[in-house]
Design a protein around this motif. Structure first.
Motif, PDB file in Angstrom:
ATOM      1  N   ASP A  22       0.869  -1.171   0.000  1.00 17.25           N
ATOM      2  CA  ASP A  22       0.000   0.000   0.000  1.00 17.25           C
ATOM      3  C   ASP A  22       0.907   1.222   0.000  1.00 17.25           C
ATOM      4  O   ASP A  22       1.913   1.213  -0.670  1.00 17.25           O
ATOM      5  N   THR A  23       0.610   2.238   0.788  1.00 18.35           N
ATOM      6  CA  THR A  23       1.520   3.381   0.785  1.00 18.35           C
ATOM      7  C   THR A  23       2.572   3.240   1.880  1.00 18.35           C
ATOM      8  O   THR A  23       2.848   4.176   2.618  1.00 18.35           O
ATOM      9  N   ASP A  24       3.156   2.061   1.995  1.00 17.85           N
ATOM     10  CA  ASP A  24       4.145   1.806   3.032  1.00 17.85           C
ATOM     11  C   ASP A  24       5.558   1.881   2.472  1.00 17.85           C
ATOM     12  O   ASP A  24       5.754   2.084   1.288  1.00 17.85           O
ATOM     13  N   HIS A 181       8.320  10.259   3.583  1.00 25.38           N
ATOM     14  CA  HIS A 181       7.328   9.258   3.250  1.00 25.38           C
ATOM     15  C   HIS A 181       5.968   9.612   3.854  1.00 25.38           C
ATOM     16  O   HIS A 181       4.927   9.426   3.223  1.00 25.38           O
ATOM     17  N   HIS A 182       5.995  10.146   5.082  1.00 26.09           N
ATOM     18  CA  HIS A 182       4.739  10.574   5.715  1.00 26.09           C
ATOM     19  C   HIS A 182       4.069  11.684   4.911  1.00 26.09           C
ATOM     20  O   HIS A 182       2.845  11.720   4.785  1.00 26.09           O
ATOM     21  N   GLN A 183       4.881  12.592   4.359  1.00 24.44           N
ATOM     22  CA  GLN A 183       4.313  13.712   3.602  1.00 24.44           C
ATOM     23  C   GLN A 183       3.776  13.271   2.241  1.00 24.44           C
ATOM     24  O   GLN A 183       2.745  13.745   1.798  1.00 24.44           O
ATOM     25  N   TRP A 184       4.484  12.369   1.577  1.00 22.20           N
ATOM     26  CA  TRP A 184       4.139  12.082   0.186  1.00 22.20           C
ATOM     27  C   TRP A 184       3.095  10.989   0.031  1.00 22.20           C
ATOM     28  O   TRP A 184       2.415  10.922  -0.986  1.00 22.20           O
ATOM     29  N   ARG A 185       3.018  10.105   0.988  1.00 23.98           N
ATOM     30  CA  ARG A 185       1.988   9.056   0.941  1.00 23.98           C
ATOM     31  C   ARG A 185       2.010   8.269  -0.363  1.00 23.98           C
ATOM     32  O   ARG A 185       0.966   8.071  -0.997  1.00 23.98           O
ATOM     33  N   ILE A 186       3.196   7.904  -0.805  1.00 22.90           N
ATOM     34  CA  ILE A 186       3.295   6.983  -1.947  1.00 22.90           C
ATOM     35  C   ILE A 186       4.144   5.809  -1.486  1.00 22.90           C
ATOM     36  O   ILE A 186       4.907   5.933  -0.530  1.00 22.90           O
TER      37      ILE A 186
END
Lengths: 223, 223
Positions: A22-24, A181-186
């Motif tokens: 997912d977005t991990d 990663h928290h900001q971009w959510r990809i």
């Protein structure tokens, strides 16, 4: 978001990989020669799997069954190279704008975020007129990240992002990537041979040895 | 005896022949070198040996081969005759001879230059959305430039100094096909030392300046 299940024949073994992300942040962890970089290459379309399926969101990037193989340039996949591969003959500004110029010509639309602002947010905004050879390792990595993110990728691949850095800057950059990663959510797929990197960053970890994935997807605590 | 105004003709002709040959060599050599630099296929060794052959063959062999090619019954000769022209014993055949002998130098230098460009730069450009033509002109060519310049200088020098093959296909027609090397040879043969000396001085100074300037320029192109 990222769904990949493919095999790739290499000369001494066959890679067999299954990713469902997912977005991990997925960490591919293993010794050198285990095929980690090859997996990133296949995801980015820089080399072709022997067979299987790669799907990002609703887009099929590769399917041996339907004979689909989207060219790298249309995949929307950001790639941070191990040595960052900043274009040595271009300034930082031109490096981070490079992808935008290609985009503008192919779709006619400019991407939302200004990469120069992005440089500022990474604390390297003052370096826009420098050449890559004038940057430190940490600065190079930040610039390379901005360059990859400037084209708004739907997936970010990071190949051994910390291998060329000192211990102290390494910790800072690990934090930064987690924050990013928290900001971009990809989805991020990160390759490393360092167990600490893997445990700190990985939401999921796939451990690779000679192409086989051992003890798949052990969950770790995320911050 | 003085250096007559007509004696400038070989100088101008040599420059013209060498420049046109240089353009031809660049237009042919660069794409071929780019194609072969990163590709392996059956028969590549044979092809490369054939490409390099004009470098090692005696000029008279090249001259003979070209005579066969552009002569009345030659492959190119017939094609040209069909459109009502012939290039044998004109300065265009001097251009052809210079192009053939200079081509291997351009090819070898350009191939080495293209190979020296780290392939990751091209891959990075691809992940940023650049197409192959854009990558060639914005990444590969600028990074390979110093090596290509070296190839261009060598080719130009070789074209400027071409003697044997030129004599065979273009002849020694003063005011029409007489280039500097031919003019020097026949001036010495005729005992005209003033002309010979002047032409020797001109070509030496000119060649020295070109190489001096290129070396200085290349020194500044370090990434």
């Amino acid at each position: 978001m990222l769904e990949a299940k493919f095999t790739k024949k290499l000369w001494h073994f066959t890679l067999d990989i299954q990713i469902d992300l997912d977005t991990d942040i997925l960490v591919l962890w293993g010794p050198s020669g285990a095929g980690k970089t090859t997996i990133l290459h296949c995801l980015a379309g820089l080399s072709n799997p022997t067979g299987g399926l790669i799907k990002l969101g609703d887009t099929v990037l590769y399917s041996s069954e339907d004979r689909i193989n989207v060219n790298t340039r249309f995949r929307n996949v950001g790639y941070l190279f191990q040595d960052y591969a900043l274009f040595p003959h271009l300034t930082v500004r031109k490096n981070v704008m490079y992808g935008l110029k290609c985009k503008k010509n192919s779709n006619g639309s400019l991407t939302a975020k200004n990469p120069l602002e992005l440089l500022d947010s990474f604390g390297v905004g003052h370096l826009v007129d420098r050449y890559p050879r004038q940057l430190s390792g940490g600065e190079k990595q930040r610039v390379a990240l901005v360059r990859a993110l400037a084209v708004q990728p739907k997936l970010l691949l990071l190949d051994e992002p910390f291998s060329a850095l000192d211990k102290n800057i390494k910790d800072t950059l690990r934090q930064e990537i987690k924050k990013l990663h928290h900001q971009w959510r990809i989805p991020f797929v990160l390759v490393t041979h360092d167990k600490e990197d893997a445990e700190f960053l990985g939401d999921k970890i796939i451990s690779l040895e000679k192409g086989r994935s051992r003890d798949v997807t052990m969950q770790t605590i995320s911050c | 005896m003085y250096f007559h105004i007509n004696d400038w003709f070989p100088v101008l002709l040599s420059l013209r022949v060498a420049l046109i040959a240089l353009i031809a060599v660049a237009c042919l050599g660069l794409p071929v070198a780019r194609l072969l630099a990163r590709r392996e296929f059956h028969g590549k060794d044979v092809l490369e040996a054939a490409i390099t052959l004009p470098l090692v063959l005696p000029p008279s062999v090249i001259g003979y081969g070209l005579l066969v090619l552009i002569g009345k019954n030659g492959l190119l000769g017939e094609a040209l005759a069909d459109i009502g022209t012939s290039i044998i014993f004109t300065w265009w055949s001097a251009v052809l001879a210079s192009t053939v002998v200079a081509f291997p130098l351009m090819y070898q230098s350009a191939k080495a230059a293209f190979k020296s460009v780290d392939i990751n730069y091209e891959k990075a450009a691809r992940t940023l959305g650049a197409g192959e033509i854009r990558i060639f002109f914005t990444i590969t060519l600028p990074l390979a430039w110093p090596g290509i310049i070296a190839g261009l200088v060598l080719s130009f020098a070789r074209a400027l100094g071409e003697f044997g093959a030129t004599l065979m296909v273009a002849g020694n027609i003063p005011g029409q096909t007489q280039t500097i090397p031919l003019a020097i040879y026949f001036a010495v043969d005729a005992g005209d030392n003033v002309t010979a000396r002047t032409l020797v001085a001109i070509i030496t100074v000119f060649s020295f300046l070109v190489i001096f300037w290129v070396n200085r320029w290349a020194k500044r192109q370090n990434y």
